[in-house]
Design a protein around this motif. Structure first.
Motif, PDB file in Angstrom:
ATOM      1  N   TYR A   7      60.288-107.619 -76.278  1.00  0.00           N
ATOM      2  CA  TYR A   7      60.852-108.219 -77.489  1.00  0.00           C
ATOM      3  C   TYR A   7      61.948-107.360 -78.128  1.00  0.00           C
ATOM      4  O   TYR A   7      62.312-107.556 -79.275  1.00  0.00           O
ATOM      5  CB  TYR A   7      59.741-108.442 -78.528  1.00  0.00           C
ATOM      6  N   ARG A   8      62.481-106.409 -77.366  1.00  0.00           N
ATOM      7  CA  ARG A   8      63.381-105.435 -77.964  1.00  0.00           C
ATOM      8  C   ARG A   8      64.609-106.086 -78.614  1.00  0.00           C
ATOM      9  O   ARG A   8      65.118-105.592 -79.610  1.00  0.00           O
ATOM     10  CB  ARG A   8      63.809-104.411 -76.904  1.00  0.00           C
ATOM     11  N   VAL A  29      65.665-110.000 -89.433  1.00  0.00           N
ATOM     12  CA  VAL A  29      64.576-109.140 -88.965  1.00  0.00           C
ATOM     13  C   VAL A  29      64.750-108.897 -87.477  1.00  0.00           C
ATOM     14  O   VAL A  29      64.944-109.849 -86.689  1.00  0.00           O
ATOM     15  CB  VAL A  29      63.202-109.791 -89.232  1.00  0.00           C
ATOM     16  N   SER A  30      64.739-107.632 -87.090  1.00  0.00           N
ATOM     17  CA  SER A  30      64.854-107.299 -85.668  1.00  0.00           C
ATOM     18  C   SER A  30      63.840-106.218 -85.313  1.00  0.00           C
ATOM     19  O   SER A  30      63.443-105.404 -86.154  1.00  0.00           O
ATOM     20  CB  SER A  30      66.274-106.836 -85.330  1.00  0.00           C
ATOM     21  N   LEU A  51      56.100-100.003 -86.957  1.00  0.00           N
ATOM     22  CA  LEU A  51      55.258-101.065 -86.383  1.00  0.00           C
ATOM     23  C   LEU A  51      53.761-100.713 -86.356  1.00  0.00           C
ATOM     24  O   LEU A  51      52.924-101.573 -86.624  1.00  0.00           O
ATOM     25  CB  LEU A  51      55.747-101.408 -84.964  1.00  0.00           C
ATOM     26  N   PRO A  52      53.368 -99.456 -86.033  1.00  0.00           N
ATOM     27  CA  PRO A  52      51.938 -99.150 -86.041  1.00  0.00           C
ATOM     28  C   PRO A  52      51.279 -99.331 -87.408  1.00  0.00           C
ATOM     29  O   PRO A  52      50.078 -99.565 -87.495  1.00  0.00           O
ATOM     30  CB  PRO A  52      51.883 -97.678 -85.604  1.00  0.00           C
ATOM     31  N   MET A  83      58.998-114.763 -83.503  1.00  0.00           N
ATOM     32  CA  MET A  83      59.009-113.429 -84.079  1.00  0.00           C
ATOM     33  C   MET A  83      57.608-113.041 -84.571  1.00  0.00           C
ATOM     34  O   MET A  83      57.159-111.908 -84.372  1.00  0.00           O
ATOM     35  CB  MET A  83      60.017-113.366 -85.231  1.00  0.00           C
ATOM     36  N   VAL A  84      56.934-113.991 -85.222  1.00  0.00           N
ATOM     37  CA  VAL A  84      55.563-113.706 -85.695  1.00  0.00           C
ATOM     38  C   VAL A  84      54.655-113.350 -84.521  1.00  0.00           C
ATOM     39  O   VAL A  84      53.893-112.379 -84.564  1.00  0.00           O
ATOM     40  CB  VAL A  84      54.986-114.909 -86.475  1.00  0.00           C
ATOM     41  N   ALA A  85      54.769-114.130 -83.429  1.00  0.00           N
ATOM     42  CA  ALA A  85      53.939-113.860 -82.249  1.00  0.00           C
ATOM     43  C   ALA A  85      54.261-112.499 -81.656  1.00  0.00           C
ATOM     44  O   ALA A  85      53.368-111.761 -81.202  1.00  0.00           O
ATOM     45  CB  ALA A  85      54.141-114.961 -81.210  1.00  0.00           C
ATOM     46  N   ALA A  86      55.564-112.137 -81.670  1.00  0.00           N
ATOM     47  CA  ALA A  86      55.958-110.845 -81.119  1.00  0.00           C
ATOM     48  C   ALA A  86      55.371-109.703 -81.935  1.00  0.00           C
ATOM     49  O   ALA A  86      54.837-108.729 -81.397  1.00  0.00           O
ATOM     50  CB  ALA A  86      57.481-110.748 -81.075  1.00  0.00           C
ATOM     51  N   ILE A  87      55.473-109.818 -83.282  1.00  0.00           N
ATOM     52  CA  ILE A  87      54.925-108.754 -84.130  1.00  0.00           C
ATOM     53  C   ILE A  87      53.419-108.633 -83.935  1.00  0.00           C
ATOM     54  O   ILE A  87      52.871-107.530 -83.830  1.00  0.00           O
ATOM     55  CB  ILE A  87      55.276-109.033 -85.609  1.00  0.00           C
TER      56      ILE A  87
END
Length: 339
Positions: A7-8, A29-30, A51-52, A83-87
């Motif tokens: 997802y970079r 948002v990226s 992210l953690p 994006m939500v799924a990626a996060i």
């Protein structure tokens, strides 16, 4: 991280605010290197989240609300499902890779509990039994032996008791074991096995050892073998091991033994076979008593094949045999059950 690499280059629009009282602003948002980056339409970065540390405040709902930490007023709203799924996927991957001290503590606690359980199951009964045996006074040993003997009489009948025979038994015991360690011998008309030891220095024997053989050396040999078994394992330890932890603990704390435990052990003793013994140790006993091993060996196996070691290593070979009993005592012993 595989999830992050996938997802970079992903970007999406979101609504961001720095404080609770602020108006929401539209941002781009990226996903960056382990960060979530919020940028103004002009391209200026307005926020970087690790992210953690990112947390979702409304799991399962849409649009999704994220925050950089649980106690932060900063908030980001994202409606883009990809994006939500990626996060969420990246957060899950990070969470799985984190050390889990709670789980480690749980595993360690479970291991300790298992070790204690195994210790209690395998070590404690033996340790408690050995401690009880070591602390048991001679008078209590004699009491236990007498209680077992009384129960054996109830089961198997009265022992043989002719006066001349009892005297001969005493002399046989002293001749075989010496004056300091001579056990009290009790002879039953019929008994399986031929000999068995009781606490308190009792040896119970079968009348067949006197009635079925021509010389007392056979009887003395069986007594020496039983004496070795007794010394290799204390009769009290055998009794308590078979009776169980409850009986052992009761004896240690109150000095009492349940009658059913006495009865059960007496019954086992009357139907138990004898254990094998090492030839070397047995031959040493015969040598100390100055008794030939050959009569005993041939009584066990008339062919001599299975007892060849006892025959060939007879400690009295080539020496003058000392009588075990006088002829008169031996006759009295052979007639002990008929008088």
């Amino acid at each position: 991280m595989t999830a992050l690499d996938e997802y970079r280059r992903l970007e999406a629009l979101g609504l961001w605010r720095e404080r609770a009282e602020d108006q929401r602003r539209e941002v781009v948002v990226s996903l960056g290197d382990a960060t979530l980056v919020m940028s103004a339409p002009s391209g200026e970065a307005v926020g970087h989240w690790s992210l953690p540390a990112v947390e979702r405040r409304n799991p399962g709902k849409s649009p999704a609300l994220f925050a950089p930490s649980s106690d932060s007023e900063e908030e980001l709203e994202i409606a883009d499902a990809e994006m939500v799924a990626a996060i969420e996927r990246i957060r899950t991957a990070i969470a799985r890779s984190r050390p889990r001290p709670g789980r480690l503590r749980l595993v360690l606690a479970a291991g300790v509990i298992a070790a204690i359980a195994l210790l209690g199951l395998f070590w404690l009964p033996g340790a408690l039994t050995r401690q009880t045996v070591s602390l048991l006074p001679d008078a209590k040993r004699v009491e236990i032996g007498e209680d077992l003997l009384t129960e054996m009489i109830t089961i198997a009948g009265r022992p043989c008791g002719g006066q001349g025979g009892r005297t001969a038994l005493m002399r046989l015991s002293v001749r075989t074991f010496g004056t300091e360690d001579a056990p009290r011998l009790i002879l039953f008309p019929s008994l399986i096995p031929e000999t068995t030891s009781l606490p308190g220095n009792f040896i119970v024997t079968s009348a067949s050892l006197a009635e079925d053989y021509e010389t007392p050396e056979v009887f003395a040999g069986y007594l020496l073998a039983e004496g070795l078994r007794r010394d290799l394992r204390d009769p009290v330890e055998i009794f308590l091991t078979e009776a169980g932890l409850g009986v052992t603990f009761r004896l240690l704390t109150t000095g009492a033994i349940p009658e059913d435990a006495i009865h059960a052990h007496a019954a086992r003793l009357l139907s138990r076979g004898v254990s094998a013994l090492p030839d070397d140790a047995l031959i040493d006993r015969f040598a100390t008593a100055r008794i030939s091993t050959q009569p005993y060996a041939f009584a066990r196996d008339v062919s001599g094949e299975s007892v060849l070691g006892l025959i060939e290593a007879d400690p009295m070979r080539g020496q003058a045999n000392e009588p075990v009993l006088s002829d008169a005592d031996w006759v009295s012993l052979q007639e002990i059950c008929s008088s």
